[in-house]
Scaffold this motif. Structure first.
Motif, PDB file in Angstrom:
ATOM      1  N   ASN A   1      -4.252  -6.718  12.664  1.00  0.00           N
ATOM      2  CA  ASN A   1      -4.924  -7.659  11.770  1.00  0.00           C
ATOM      3  C   ASN A   1      -4.058  -8.882  11.479  1.00  0.00           C
ATOM      4  OD1 ASN A   1      -7.594  -7.462  10.398  1.00  0.00           O
ATOM      5  ND2 ASN A   1      -6.414  -7.970   8.573  1.00  0.00           N
ATOM      6  N   ASP A   2      -2.863  -8.927  12.076  1.00  0.00           N
ATOM      7  CA  ASP A   2      -1.908 -10.013  11.816  1.00  0.00           C
ATOM      8  C   ASP A   2      -1.680 -10.186  10.313  1.00  0.00           C
ATOM      9  OD1 ASP A   2      -1.592 -10.638  14.542  1.00  0.00           O
ATOM     10  OD2 ASP A   2      -3.398 -11.877  14.509  1.00  0.00           O
ATOM     11  N   ALA A   3      -1.563  -9.052   9.619  1.00  0.00           N
ATOM     12  CA  ALA A   3      -1.406  -9.070   8.157  1.00  0.00           C
ATOM     13  C   ALA A   3       0.079  -9.073   7.808  1.00  0.00           C
ATOM     14  CB  ALA A   3      -2.114  -7.872   7.540  1.00  0.00           C
ATOM     15  N   GLU A   4       0.693 -10.227   7.906  1.00  0.00           N
ATOM     16  CA  GLU A   4       2.134 -10.330   7.730  1.00  0.00           C
ATOM     17  C   GLU A   4       2.576 -10.154   6.282  1.00  0.00           C
ATOM     18  OE1 GLU A   4       3.347 -14.007   9.415  1.00  0.00           O
ATOM     19  OE2 GLU A   4       2.819 -13.439  11.477  1.00  0.00           O
ATOM     20  N   THR A   5       1.675 -10.328   5.341  1.00  0.00           N
ATOM     21  CA  THR A   5       2.048 -10.199   3.924  1.00  0.00           C
ATOM     22  C   THR A   5       1.709  -8.817   3.360  1.00  0.00           C
ATOM     23  OG1 THR A   5      -0.089 -11.087   3.193  1.00  0.00           O
ATOM     24  CG2 THR A   5       1.720 -12.661   3.531  1.00  0.00           C
ATOM     25  N   VAL A   6       1.324  -7.879   4.241  1.00  0.00           N
ATOM     26  CA  VAL A   6       0.949  -6.529   3.809  1.00  0.00           C
ATOM     27  C   VAL A   6       1.994  -5.530   4.301  1.00  0.00           C
ATOM     28  CG1 VAL A   6      -0.810  -4.732   3.877  1.00  0.00           C
ATOM     29  CG2 VAL A   6      -1.490  -7.140   3.887  1.00  0.00           C
ATOM     30  N   GLU A   7       2.408  -4.645   3.399  1.00  0.00           N
ATOM     31  CA  GLU A   7       3.405  -3.615   3.724  1.00  0.00           C
ATOM     32  C   GLU A   7       2.888  -2.261   3.262  1.00  0.00           C
ATOM     33  OE1 GLU A   7       7.905  -2.221   2.325  1.00  0.00           O
ATOM     34  OE2 GLU A   7       7.120  -4.196   1.757  1.00  0.00           O
ATOM     35  N   PHE A   8       3.108  -1.221   4.073  1.00  0.00           N
ATOM     36  CA  PHE A   8       2.685   0.126   3.717  1.00  0.00           C
ATOM     37  C   PHE A   8       3.898   1.034   3.565  1.00  0.00           C
ATOM     38  CE2 PHE A   8      -0.961  -1.755   5.855  1.00  0.00           C
ATOM     39  CZ  PHE A   8      -1.949  -1.516   4.917  1.00  0.00           C
ATOM     40  N   ARG A   9       3.919   1.802   2.472  1.00  0.00           N
ATOM     41  CA  ARG A   9       5.028   2.691   2.180  1.00  0.00           C
ATOM     42  C   ARG A   9       4.520   4.116   1.990  1.00  0.00           C
ATOM     43  NH1 ARG A   9       8.267  -0.980  -2.402  1.00  0.00           N
ATOM     44  NH2 ARG A   9       8.536  -2.824  -1.049  1.00  0.00           N
TER      45      ARG A   9
ATOM     46  N   GLY B   1       0.843  -1.187   0.000  1.00  0.00           N
ATOM     47  CA  GLY B   1       0.000   0.000   0.000  1.00  0.00           C
ATOM     48  C   GLY B   1       0.876   1.232   0.000  1.00  0.00           C
ATOM     49  N   VAL B   2       0.551   2.204  -0.866  1.00  0.00           N
ATOM     50  CA  VAL B   2       1.309   3.462  -0.927  1.00  0.00           C
ATOM     51  C   VAL B   2       0.349   4.613  -0.645  1.00  0.00           C
ATOM     52  CG1 VAL B   2       2.594   5.046  -2.412  1.00  0.00           C
ATOM     53  CG2 VAL B   2       3.051   2.586  -2.523  1.00  0.00           C
ATOM     54  N   ASP B   3       0.752   5.489   0.265  1.00  0.00           N
ATOM     55  CA  ASP B   3      -0.058   6.657   0.594  1.00  0.00           C
ATOM     56  C   ASP B   3       0.882   7.812   0.907  1.00  0.00           C
ATOM     57  OD1 ASP B   3      -3.272   6.884   1.539  1.00  0.00           O
ATOM     58  OD2 ASP B   3      -1.952   8.488   2.245  1.00  0.00           O
ATOM     59  N   MET B   4       0.494   9.040   0.533  1.00  0.00           N
ATOM     60  CA  MET B   4       1.377  10.194   0.736  1.00  0.00           C
ATOM     61  C   MET B   4       1.150  10.894   2.074  1.00  0.00           C
ATOM     62  SD  MET B   4      -0.047  13.302  -1.623  1.00  0.00           S
ATOM     63  CE  MET B   4      -1.662  14.049  -1.349  1.00  0.00           C
ATOM     64  N   THR B   5       0.205  10.403   2.861  1.00  0.00           N
ATOM     65  CA  THR B   5      -0.104  11.042   4.139  1.00  0.00           C
ATOM     66  C   THR B   5       0.537  10.250   5.275  1.00  0.00           C
ATOM     67  OG1 THR B   5      -2.225  11.771   3.225  1.00  0.00           O
ATOM     68  CG2 THR B   5      -1.968  11.870   5.611  1.00  0.00           C
ATOM     69  N   PRO B   6       1.544  10.800   5.952  1.00  0.00           N
ATOM     70  CA  PRO B   6       2.223  10.045   7.009  1.00  0.00           C
ATOM     71  C   PRO B   6       1.283   9.502   8.067  1.00  0.00           C
ATOM     72  CG  PRO B   6       3.465  12.028   6.484  1.00  0.00           C
ATOM     73  CD  PRO B   6       2.157  12.127   5.743  1.00  0.00           C
TER      74      PRO B   6
ATOM     75  N   VAL C   1      -0.331   6.330   6.781  1.00  0.00           N
ATOM     76  CA  VAL C   1       0.606   5.207   6.742  1.00  0.00           C
ATOM     77  C   VAL C   1       0.826   4.655   8.144  1.00  0.00           C
ATOM     78  CG1 VAL C   1       2.990   4.527   6.223  1.00  0.00           C
ATOM     79  CG2 VAL C   1       1.728   6.000   4.636  1.00  0.00           C
ATOM     80  N   GLU C   2       0.974   5.552   9.121  1.00  0.00           N
ATOM     81  CA  GLU C   2       1.137   5.105  10.506  1.00  0.00           C
ATOM     82  C   GLU C   2      -0.097   4.333  10.971  1.00  0.00           C
ATOM     83  OE1 GLU C   2       1.917   7.021  14.965  1.00  0.00           O
ATOM     84  OE2 GLU C   2       1.904   8.297  13.181  1.00  0.00           O
ATOM     85  N   LYS C   3      -1.268   4.841  10.642  1.00  0.00           N
ATOM     86  CA  LYS C   3      -2.511   4.169  11.040  1.00  0.00           C
ATOM     87  C   LYS C   3      -2.621   2.803  10.373  1.00  0.00           C
ATOM     88  CE  LYS C   3      -7.499   5.096  11.351  1.00  0.00           C
ATOM     89  NZ  LYS C   3      -7.510   5.164  12.826  1.00  0.00           N
ATOM     90  N   ALA C   4      -2.272   2.735   9.075  1.00  0.00           N
ATOM     91  CA  ALA C   4      -2.354   1.470   8.349  1.00  0.00           C
ATOM     92  C   ALA C   4      -1.381   0.435   8.918  1.00  0.00           C
ATOM     93  CB  ALA C   4      -2.068   1.704   6.868  1.00  0.00           C
ATOM     94  N   ARG C   5      -0.181   0.866   9.271  1.00  0.00           N
ATOM     95  CA  ARG C   5       0.793  -0.070   9.841  1.00  0.00           C
ATOM     96  C   ARG C   5       0.308  -0.620  11.181  1.00  0.00           C
ATOM     97  NH1 ARG C   5       6.163   3.563   8.253  1.00  0.00           N
ATOM     98  NH2 ARG C   5       6.328   2.811   6.085  1.00  0.00           N
ATOM     99  N   GLU C   6      -0.312   0.225  11.981  1.00  0.00           N
ATOM    100  CA  GLU C   6      -0.880  -0.250  13.248  1.00  0.00           C
ATOM    101  C   GLU C   6      -2.021  -1.222  12.982  1.00  0.00           C
ATOM    102  OE1 GLU C   6      -1.800  -1.071  17.068  1.00  0.00           O
ATOM    103  OE2 GLU C   6       0.017  -0.152  16.252  1.00  0.00           O
ATOM    104  N   ASN C   7      -2.856  -0.922  11.997  1.00  0.00           N
ATOM    105  CA  ASN C   7      -3.941  -1.843  11.641  1.00  0.00           C
ATOM    106  C   ASN C   7      -3.400  -3.176  11.147  1.00  0.00           C
ATOM    107  OD1 ASN C   7      -6.062  -0.130  12.334  1.00  0.00           O
ATOM    108  ND2 ASN C   7      -6.131   0.812  10.301  1.00  0.00           N
TER     109      ASN C   7
END
Length: 272
Positions: A134-142, A116-121, A124-130
Motif C-alpha cells: 500500500n506504500d504506507a510509509e507512515t504506518v508501523e505495526f508492532r 498498529g498493535v496486534d498480539m497475533t504474529p 502483524v506479518e500480514k499487515a506489514r506486507e500490506n
C-alpha cells in the motif's frame, strides 16, 4: 470465563483462544476464515467488503486500500467517529491486517503517523506486507498485547479500535494503557459490541463465543465505570440500533442481537 465443565478460564487461556482464531483468519487471507466454524464473529458468507459496507464503510474507503487488508471483521467504522486531523499520531488497538490503519493514514496525511498493535504474529506479518503493498510509509505495526502496549507514554493523539476490546480479559487495563499513551487532550474512538442482556449459559461458557467477539462483551455501565476509573472524561457510549441487522447474521442458530449491540465508544484524556 468458564469452560463448559465449569472450570474458570484463565486470562492466558482466553488470549490463546483469540490468538489461535485470528492466526487462522490471517492464514485464510479473508473474512471467510472467520466463518469456517459458526459465523460468530461478524462475518458470514458475504464478502469482506459487503460486511464492511454493512458496518459503515463506503466504497471510496474500500477501494482506497490494497486487497487483503480488509478482512471484514469489524462491527463499525472507528475512523469515521475519530475526526482525525492532519499531522496527528493514531494508535489502532488490535490492528489485524491493517485496514483501519491505512484509512487513518490517509486522514492524517504525510505529516501524521499511525501505529498498529496486534498480539497475533501472523496478523502483524500480514499487515506489514500490506503496508509495503500500500506504500504506507507512515504506518508501523508492532507485536504486543493491548493490555501492555509497546508504545511510549503520551506518544499518540488518538486511540482507535474496531471490535477488539471485547476480546480482552482485562478491559480496564486496556483503557488504562490507552490513557497512558495518549497525550493530554487526546481521545479514544472505538467501535465495539456491548452487552445488552445476560448471556445464556451455553453462550457464556462457549470458548468459541469468547474468541468470536460475543461473550466477552461488557455492558455500557461497566464500560463507563472503567473509563471513568482510569481518568477519562467526556465519556460517551452510543449504541447503534441499526447494528441488529448484521449482528443477527453472525450465528445461524441464535439471534445474537438479543444480547449485543454495536456501539461508538468515545472519551477524552483531560488537558493539563
Amino acid at each position: 470465563m468458564s469452560d463448559p465443565d465449569g472450570a474458570v478460564r484463565s486470562a492466558a487461556d482466553q488470549r490463546r483462544l483469540v490468538r489461535e482464531r485470528y492466526a487462522g483468519i490471517a492464514a485464510e487471507g479473508s473474512g471467510g476464515g472467520c466463518c469456517a466454524d459458526g459465523c460468530e464473529c461478524g462475518c458470514d458468507s458475504s464478502s469482506a467488503d459487503e460486511q464492511s459496507r454493512a458496518v459503515g464503510y463506503d466504497d471510496e474507503a474500500l477501494d482506497s486500500v490494497v486487497e487483503g487488508a480488509n478482512l471484514g471483521l469489524g462491527c463499525g467504522n472507528p475512523t469515521a467517529i475519530a475526526n482525525l486531523n492532519a499531522g496527528e499520531t493514531v494508535l489502532d488497538l488490535g490492528s489485524g491486517a491493517g485496514f483501519d490503519c491505512f484509512l487513518a493514514a490517509q486522514a492524517v496525511g504525510p505529516t501524521g503517523r499511525v501505529l498498529g498493535v496486534d498480539m497475533t504474529p501472523e496478523m502483524v506479518e500480514k499487515a506489514r506486507e500490506n503496508a509495503r503493498r500500500n506504500d504506507a510509509e507512515t504506518v508501523e505495526f508492532r507485536l504486543g498485547e493491548i493490555e501492555h502496549l509497546p508504545v511510549a507514554d503520551e506518544a499518540v493523539d488518538v486511540v482507535v479500535s474496531n471490535c477488539v476490546v471485547n476480546l480482552s480479559p482485562d478491559k480496564e487495563r486496556v483503557f488504562a494503557e490507552a490513557f497512558r499513551v495518549l497525550r493530554p487532550g487526546g481521545r479514544v474512538a472505538i467501535s465495539d459490541v456491548v452487552q445488552t442482556a445476560p448471556f445464556p449459559d451455553d453462550v457464556r461458557e462457549d470458548p468459541e463465543a469468547l474468541a468470536a467477539c460475543v461473550s466477552g462483551a461488557a455492558t455500557v455501565a461497566d464500560l463507563e465505570e472503567m473509563l471513568d476509573t482510569v481518568g477519562f472524561e467526556a465519556v460517551a457510549i452510543a449504541p447503534k440500533d441499526e447494528s441488529a441487522s448484521f449482528i443477527r447474521e453472525w450465528n445461524d442458530s441464535r439471534d445474537l442481537s438479543e444480547f449485543l449491540v454495536s456501539s461508538a465508544i468515545e472519551a477524552r484524556k483531560p488537558r493539563r
